[in-house]
Motif scaffolding. Structure first.
Motif, PDB file in Angstrom:
ATOM      1  N   UNK A   1     -55.092  -0.690  53.639  1.00  0.00           N
ATOM      2  CA  UNK A   1     -55.719  -1.066  52.678  1.00  0.00           C
ATOM      3  C   UNK A   1     -55.196  -1.402  51.396  1.00  0.00           C
ATOM      4  N   UNK A   2     -55.973  -2.476  50.617  1.00  0.00           N
ATOM      5  CA  UNK A   2     -55.583  -3.307  49.547  1.00  0.00           C
ATOM      6  C   UNK A   2     -55.052  -1.606  48.544  1.00  0.00           C
ATOM      7  N   UNK A   3     -54.441  -2.342  47.849  1.00  0.00           N
ATOM      8  CA  UNK A   3     -53.933  -1.200  46.418  1.00  0.00           C
ATOM      9  C   UNK A   3     -54.890  -0.486  45.672  1.00  0.00           C
ATOM     10  N   UNK A   4     -55.029   0.036  45.240  1.00  0.00           N
ATOM     11  CA  UNK A   4     -55.639   1.268  44.179  1.00  0.00           C
ATOM     12  C   UNK A   4     -55.583   0.143  42.704  1.00  0.00           C
ATOM     13  N   UNK A   5     -56.910  -0.490  42.342  1.00  0.00           N
ATOM     14  CA  UNK A   5     -55.805  -0.520  40.247  1.00  0.00           C
ATOM     15  C   UNK A   5     -55.123   0.703  39.791  1.00  0.00           C
ATOM     16  N   UNK A   6     -54.447   0.398  39.479  1.00  0.00           N
ATOM     17  CA  UNK A   6     -53.986   1.314  38.198  1.00  0.00           C
ATOM     18  C   UNK A   6     -54.149   2.472  37.888  1.00  0.00           C
ATOM     19  N   UNK A   7     -55.504   1.708  37.239  1.00  0.00           N
ATOM     20  CA  UNK A   7     -56.183   2.524  35.877  1.00  0.00           C
ATOM     21  C   UNK A   7     -56.979   3.553  37.197  1.00  0.00           C
ATOM     22  N   UNK A   8     -57.494   3.782  38.121  1.00  0.00           N
ATOM     23  CA  UNK A   8     -57.917   4.590  38.744  1.00  0.00           C
ATOM     24  C   UNK A   8     -57.065   6.165  39.293  1.00  0.00           C
ATOM     25  N   UNK A   9     -56.069   5.173  38.561  1.00  0.00           N
ATOM     26  CA  UNK A   9     -55.285   6.922  38.718  1.00  0.00           C
ATOM     27  C   UNK A   9     -55.212   7.948  37.573  1.00  0.00           C
ATOM     28  N   UNK A  10     -55.643   6.867  36.599  1.00  0.00           N
ATOM     29  CA  UNK A  10     -55.883   7.954  35.415  1.00  0.00           C
ATOM     30  C   UNK A  10     -57.090   9.112  35.933  1.00  0.00           C
ATOM     31  N   UNK A  11     -57.348   9.498  36.783  1.00  0.00           N
ATOM     32  CA  UNK A  11     -58.543  10.339  36.771  1.00  0.00           C
ATOM     33  C   UNK A  11     -58.196  11.719  36.558  1.00  0.00           C
ATOM     34  N   UNK A  12     -59.038  12.342  35.582  1.00  0.00           N
ATOM     35  CA  UNK A  12     -59.079  13.833  35.137  1.00  0.00           C
ATOM     36  C   UNK A  12     -58.223  14.752  36.038  1.00  0.00           C
ATOM     37  N   UNK A  13     -58.815  14.443  37.423  1.00  0.00           N
ATOM     38  CA  UNK A  13     -58.559  15.654  38.318  1.00  0.00           C
ATOM     39  C   UNK A  13     -57.468  15.718  38.788  1.00  0.00           C
ATOM     40  N   UNK A  14     -56.507  15.046  37.919  1.00  0.00           N
ATOM     41  CA  UNK A  14     -55.442  15.298  37.927  1.00  0.00           C
ATOM     42  C   UNK A  14     -54.088  15.931  36.846  1.00  0.00           C
ATOM     43  N   UNK A  15     -55.791  16.262  36.101  1.00  0.00           N
ATOM     44  CA  UNK A  15     -55.391  16.924  34.996  1.00  0.00           C
ATOM     45  C   UNK A  15     -54.196  17.916  35.196  1.00  0.00           C
TER      46      UNK A  15
END
Lengths: 317, 417
Positions: free
Chosen positions: A247-261
């Motif tokens: 699949x195409x790579x996810x745009x990097x700013x979507x990695x900033x989800x709060x779920x990873x806090x």
């Protein structure tokens, strides 16, 4: 990168502190990668070594799309990082941060320090930090002072005259205070500001100092999306050969989800304010083992606040 | 005026009417209390150049002078009933003017569970997230249908245990979905209501508080139904602690609006006390010995209908607290499947959660309990209860650490409303 004392562009405005991230080059960098008006925080800008460490951790994986601006200079002194202040009476303002404040968080200097630092700069107002608030008297007079419940009505402070208004800036803990003006020898209250009267017909003005600045939603609405490219929605559905591809790579700013806090100790500690880009996207927990439960998460906005919802669903085999 | 022990207190009187009214401000020396107690020190307002902010001295209540003399040396004052009424009125005004939307943090998190989830996974999820309960989502009807809490876990354990099997296999719990459990619960407790109760973001805080008290639940989901849609959005789980936090924040810097808060809790009818101190006729406080079995602890919790019990050692010295929410710690290592569950003592159960190698979230991390003594002011108690995660305060005797009473969020609200 030259002069990074740039100010917020486009979607900036009074309340968008969280988008300015560190060093204020978010907006400038954002334009380079073609996101008009977006404050894309450049996590890689803390220096490559840290970005590498984070990728190796496998948890956050900030992709190196910010290579183009990875040569950013070290963080400029804090005053540049904040958007221009709008002096609305009694709207809490951003405290002028000192140069050393940016690189620290309150948190331990772990390997996740750079992501932590990002979250820290978007949270101003830790529990013990005061919020700078402005008190205004605009009803004339020669000598104006103010006295309030912040120090239990002990001292009366004079206001500075600027034109026809009198102002004073105070640093206060978040909370609700009452105060009153002393104008040329007479105790008065400002009738155009929130006020409350107590049992003895005594009227005091009320000041509610928030520990966060509610988002200025108008500035968000002012964002003009670019026109859609010419294409149609009549493309054929993906076939098996499409699924075989990566699949195409996810745009990097979507990695900033709060779920990873990382989880705080108290269950009801609140999360940092999310970037607008991650709103209304559905996230799935990275599969650890072959579990029968799938965990979905999403962040949405409700009026001026944000809610991150996590749902545990069984996987039907 | 000089007190019997030689401390000198100053009392100032009001004169001018246009200034804010403050409660009596005795000038305190250092009281001789040994515990770590914060004092509600009211400073004497300094005098400005021309104007004196005033204080209201309630000097005509002679029958209260003696009480004041006793209490004054510990840093708290007694207030008149008129001031108590005024405080209650201010609090009621505040609760009526603010809404459930104000309880939401700026960026909050809620966890929901699908009703088709097996019970075992559900409790592991609650434990992972470190929360005491979660709303249940039914995807077929696209609605929230209830809440799953620690009490459910306790009931399940008791039920499966009473079926004769001393070992409940993991498969049993795995097969059991929440939906099936809800049906069983309806059969077991036909009188209780089982439909979802919720509040909306525009409901007043007093409505939320009254609902929480009326239904005797710890949390209520705040749901928002967008216009023209029957599918709700889950916003927040409202609890009494959140309301108390809003209250504290609002009144923290205006102590004159709530003089009631300065009163020491020993003089108020609030909380649950041991038989020596409790009012005659009220139910005395139960305590748990730490070598009692876990099953006895659970039975006591359910029977007394409380959410936590203090744990004491053989001499009655206060050790710890065992709360209903601590039951989810048994999800760790699937302890509940071990055959000796019934023989586990309370202290062993507490140690499971406190083990060194668990660094994640959970009800057993952070400060487990907060203490106070009888002469602390109501404000001290309320500020502690407003901290997230603190639902009760243990009142102990200063020197011997014997348990005297418990004050919970519910008690405080019952007293204030």
């Amino acid at each position: 990168m030259g002069n990074t004392n740039g100010r917020e562009v486009g979607a900036g405005g009074g309340g968008q502190h969280s988008q300015s991230a560190v060093g204020g080059h978010g907006a400038v960098g954002g334009q380079r990668v073609g996101h008009p008006g977006y404050g894309v925080p450049p996590p890689g800008s803390h220096g490559h070594p840290q970005a590498q460490q984070m990728r190796d951790q496998g948890r956050l994986g900030h992709a190196p799309s910010t290579e183009s601006m990875s040569q950013s200079p070290s963080e400029s002194p804090g005053s540049a990082a904040r958007s221009p202040l709008m002096f609305t009476p009694q709207v809490p303002m951003v405290p002028i941060s000192k140069p050393n404040e940016l690189s620290l968080g309150g948190y331990a200097q772990t390997q996740r320090a750079s992501q932590q630092a990002y979250y820290e700069t978007s949270l101003y107002g830790e529990p013990d930090k005061g919020v700078a608030t402005m008190i205004v008297w605009s009803h004339g007079g020669g000598n104006v002072g103010v006295i309030g419940s912040w120090d239990n009505w002990q001292t009366r402070q004079p206001l500075q005259r600027s034109g026809r208004d009198f102002t004073l800036i105070k640093v206060l803990q978040p909370g609700v205070y009452q105060y009153k003006f002393w104008v040329d020898g007479v105790w008065r209250y400002a009738h155009d500001l929130p006020a409350v009267s107590d049992d003895t017909n005594n009227v005091n003005n009320v000041l509610d100092v928030q520990d966060y600045v509610p988002e200025n939603l108008d500035s968000v609405a002012g964002f003009d999306p670019p026109r859609s490219p010419e294409s149609s929605y009549n493309d054929p559905l993906p076939g098996p050969e499409d699924f075989a591809k990566e699949p195409p790579t996810v745009p990097p700013h979507l990695h900033l989800t709060l779920l990873n806090v990382p989880q705080q100790n108290e269950a009801s500690a609140s999360l940092p304010r999310p970037q607008h880009v991650i709103l209304n996207h559905l996230y799935v927990e990275k599969e650890k083992t072959n579990r029968s439960v799938i965990v979905l998460g999403t962040t949405n906005r409700f009026r001026s606040k944000y809610v991150t919802t996590v749902l545990y669903k069984p996987l039907m085999m | 005026m000089a007190e019997s022990n030689g401390q000198v207190n100053n009392w100032l009187l009001i004169t001018k009417p246009q200034h804010p009214i403050l409660p009596p401000a005795p000038d305190m020396g250092t009281p001789g209390v040994t515990m770590d107690v914060d004092h509600d020190m009211l400073h004497q307002p300094g005098s400005g150049a021309e104007d004196l902010p005033q204080i209201h001295g309630d000097v005509q209540q002679d029958h209260q002078q003696v009480d004041r003399a006793v209490m004054a040396e510990s840093g708290a004052t007694v207030v008149s009933s008129a001031e108590a009424e005024a405080s209650r009125k201010n609090i009621a005004d505040f609760l009526n003017r603010h809404f459930a939307y104000d309880l939401l943090p700026e960026s909050g998190k809620v966890v929901a569970l699908d009703v088709a989830l097996p019970v075992k996974q559900a409790f592991h999820a609650l434990y992972e997230q470190g929360i005491p309960g979660a709303p249940l989502w039914d995807s077929s009807s696209q609605q929230f249908v209830g809440m799953l809490t620690a009490s459910d876990f306790i009931s399940i354990l008791q039920r499966l245990g009473s079926h004769g099997a001393s070992v409940f296999s993991e498969e049993e719990l795995e097969m059991h979905t929440i939906e099936e459990w809800k049906k069983e619960k309806q059969a077991l407790f036909p009188s209780a209501s089982h439909s979802l109760v919720y509040v909306g973001p525009d409901d007043t805080l007093s409505h939320v508080a009254n609902e929480l008290m009326r239904l005797d639940v710890a949390q209520l989901p705040v749901l928002h139904y967008p216009p023209h849609s029957h599918i709700p959005e889950l916003l927040h789980l409202a609890c009494l602690s959140g309301i108390l936090r809003c209250l504290c924040r609002h009144f923290r810097h205006v102590p004159s609006s709530v003089p009631l808060f300065s009163q020491p809790i020993g003089t108020l009818r609030i909380g649950n006390w041991v038989s020596g101190i409790a009012e005659p006729g009220s139910r005395p406080l139960q305590v748990l010995r730490r070598d009692e079995s876990l099953s006895r602890a659970l039975a006591l919790l359910l029977e007394a209908r409380v959410s936590a019990l203090p744990v004491v050692d053989e001499n009655g010295v206060f050790q710890d607290v065992y709360a209903r929410g601590d039951i989810t710690a048994l999800a760790r290592d699937s302890t509940y499947t071990r055959p000796q569950l019934n023989d586990l003592t309370v202290s062993q159960a507490l140690q499971i959660g406190a083990a060194q190698d668990w660094t994640g979230p959970g009800p057993l991390s952070g400060n487990r309990y907060h203490m106070c003594i009888r002469s602390d002011s109501l404000r001290y108690v309320i500020e502690r209860l407003a901290l997230p995660g603190v639902r009760r305060l243990i009142c102990i005797e200063a020197g011997s650490r014997q348990v005297e009473g418990i004050i919970t969020l519910r008690d405080v609200f019952q007293f204030l409303l």
